[in-house]
Design an enzyme around this catalytic site. Structure first.
Site, PDB file in Angstrom:
ATOM      1  CB  ILE A  35      -0.842   0.018   1.109  1.00 23.23           C
ATOM      2  CG1 ILE A  35      -2.115   0.944   1.089  1.00 23.23           C
ATOM      3  CG2 ILE A  35      -0.251   0.335   2.535  1.00 23.23           C
ATOM      4  CD1 ILE A  35      -3.295   0.648   1.899  1.00 23.23           C
ATOM      5  NE  ARG A  36       5.008   1.490   4.979  1.00 20.26           N
ATOM      6  CZ  ARG A  36       4.679   0.202   5.207  1.00 20.26           C
ATOM      7  NH1 ARG A  36       3.817  -0.728   4.446  1.00 20.26           N
ATOM      8  NH2 ARG A  36       5.646  -0.503   5.654  1.00 20.26           N
ATOM      9  CE1 TYR A 139      -3.777 -14.374  13.249  1.00 17.98           C
ATOM     10  CE2 TYR A 139      -4.075 -12.702  11.630  1.00 17.98           C
ATOM     11  CZ  TYR A 139      -3.436 -13.797  12.162  1.00 17.98           C
ATOM     12  OH  TYR A 139      -2.045 -14.225  11.349  1.00 17.98           O
ATOM     13  CE  LYS A 143      -4.342 -14.956   8.893  1.00 21.08           C
ATOM     14  NZ  LYS A 143      -4.087 -14.725   7.660  1.00 21.08           N
TER      15      LYS A 143
HETATM   16  C1  VAH Z   1      -0.006 -12.523  15.384  1.00 18.00           C
HETATM   17  N1  VAH Z   1       2.175 -13.183  14.574  1.00 18.00           N
HETATM   18  O1  VAH Z   1       0.501 -12.582  16.597  1.00 18.00           O
HETATM   19  C2  VAH Z   1       0.670 -13.280  14.198  1.00 18.00           C
HETATM   20  C3  VAH Z   1       0.396 -14.544  14.137  1.00 18.00           C
HETATM   21  C4  VAH Z   1       0.193 -16.915  15.287  1.00 18.00           C
HETATM   22  C5  VAH Z   1       0.478 -15.405  15.399  1.00 18.00           C
HETATM   23  O2  VAH Z   1      -0.652 -14.951  13.293  1.00 18.00           O
HETATM   24  O3  VAH Z   1      -1.114 -12.171  15.144  1.00 18.00           O
END
Ligand code: VAH
Length: 314
Positions: A35-36, A139, A143
């Site tokens: 993006i940069r 997150y 995933k």
């Molecule tokens: C995080 N480094 O800490 C990443 C990773 C398993 C950890 O997905 O979010």
């Protein structure tokens, strides 16, 4: 793989993946995008790309003549907890765009999942390849959804999608930003800069980890593997080691005997770490495409400190 387009090329993995791929496949055969622009972007083909811009992603991939897409752009776990809606839009919108462009141009496809795809109800020790996945972080939701989307594009459209569940990655080139496992990188910098480190993750909190050279080799080995041998595709458990903060401190003390460790736990990142496995089982990746890791904790510590002494002029 001959002409590879990489998104998130300035990130912790992307910045070293570009170097690895250019050494394996030739500098002009790897298009770095992010993006940069920074001075690091000048070492070969580079384009500015916001991965939520489908049209530009398609145009860049087509004009470059890509045959492979490695989608690395994502918001990591702790940052995603601060900004869950932004994380959803970037992580899922960017992934969907990368999958659509790869389908339209028939590109081989790689994107990483994470041990963050597991949750508190997942078996915590020797976590199996196929098991319960009820993550409690945005997150982790991203995933798991990403793993399922990549499987869908394989089964529905025949797209050659591949991926691994990475553990925490330790590296000395680009610092990670906004992750939970970042302490295992910060500790090496502070050991050299200050001789001490205050961990935001509590003593006794085990997490899977891997040194970046092993992670990069795993990506290349998986992408070069015989597709007919792959029963799983997008979420291979891969890990090199599992440790808790006092163990990495002890490893550093073998090199810096006066190193001091303290703890000031961050409840947000501690809660994320508590929801993840202590150690995952990598046997399926070993069996289906010969995954292997060369670095254990002490070998990684020796290399990290040696490389950072040069980088920090310490
Ligand atoms: C995080 N480094 O800490 C990443 C990773 C398993 C950890 O997905 O979010």
């Amino acid at each position: 793989m001959k002409k590879i387009m990489v998104t998130g090329a300035l990130g912790q993995i992307g910045s070293e993946l570009i170097t690895k791929l250019r050494s394996e496949y030739g500098k002009e055969n790897v298009l770095a995008t992010d993006i940069r622009r920074t001075d690091a972007s000048e070492d070969g083909p580079f384009e500015i790309l916001d991965v939520t811009d489908t049209q530009k992603m398609h145009t860049l991939a087509k004009d470059f003549g890509a045959d492979t897409m490695m989608h690395m752009a994502a918001l990591l776990s702790a940052k995603a907890e601060e900004e869950p809606l932004f994380a959803w839009n970037l992580n899922m919108g960017g992934l969907m765009n990368a999958l659509e462009v790869s389908r339209e141009l028939n590109l081989q496809f790689f994107t990483p999942s994470s041990i963050g795809a597991f949750g508190p109800s997942t078996p915590k020790v020797d976590t199996p390849q196929d098991t319960l996945q009820r993550p409690t972080t945005m997150y982790g939701v991203n995933k798991v959804a990403g793993e399922l989307l990549c499987d869908y594009y394989f089964h529905k459209f025949g797209l050659d999608t591949r991926g691994v569940r990475f553990p925490g990655l330790i590296s000395y080139v680009a610092k990670p930003g906004g992750g939970t496992t970042d302490y295992a990188v910060d500790i090496y910098y502070k050991a050299l800069e200050q001789g001490k480190y205050t961990s935001y993750i509590a003593e006794g909190t085990y997490m899977d980890m891997m040194y970046m050279p092993d992670a990069l080799q795993a990506i290349v080995d998986l992408m070069e593997a015989d597709s007919s041998k792959l029963v799983h595709r997008n979420a291979f458990n891969v890990s090199a080691m599992s440790f808790e903060p006092s163990q990495i401190a002890a490893s550093i003390r073998k090199q810096i005997p006066t190193f001091e460790m303290a703890y000031d736990v961050d409840p947000v990142r501690q809660a994320i770490a508590n929801s993840w496995p202590d150690s995952i089982d990598s046997s399926v990746a070993i069996q289906e495409w010969g995954f292997k890791a060369d670095y254990n904790l002490d070998k990684m510590t020796e290399d990290m400190l040696a490389k950072l002494k040069i980088k920090l002029n310490a």
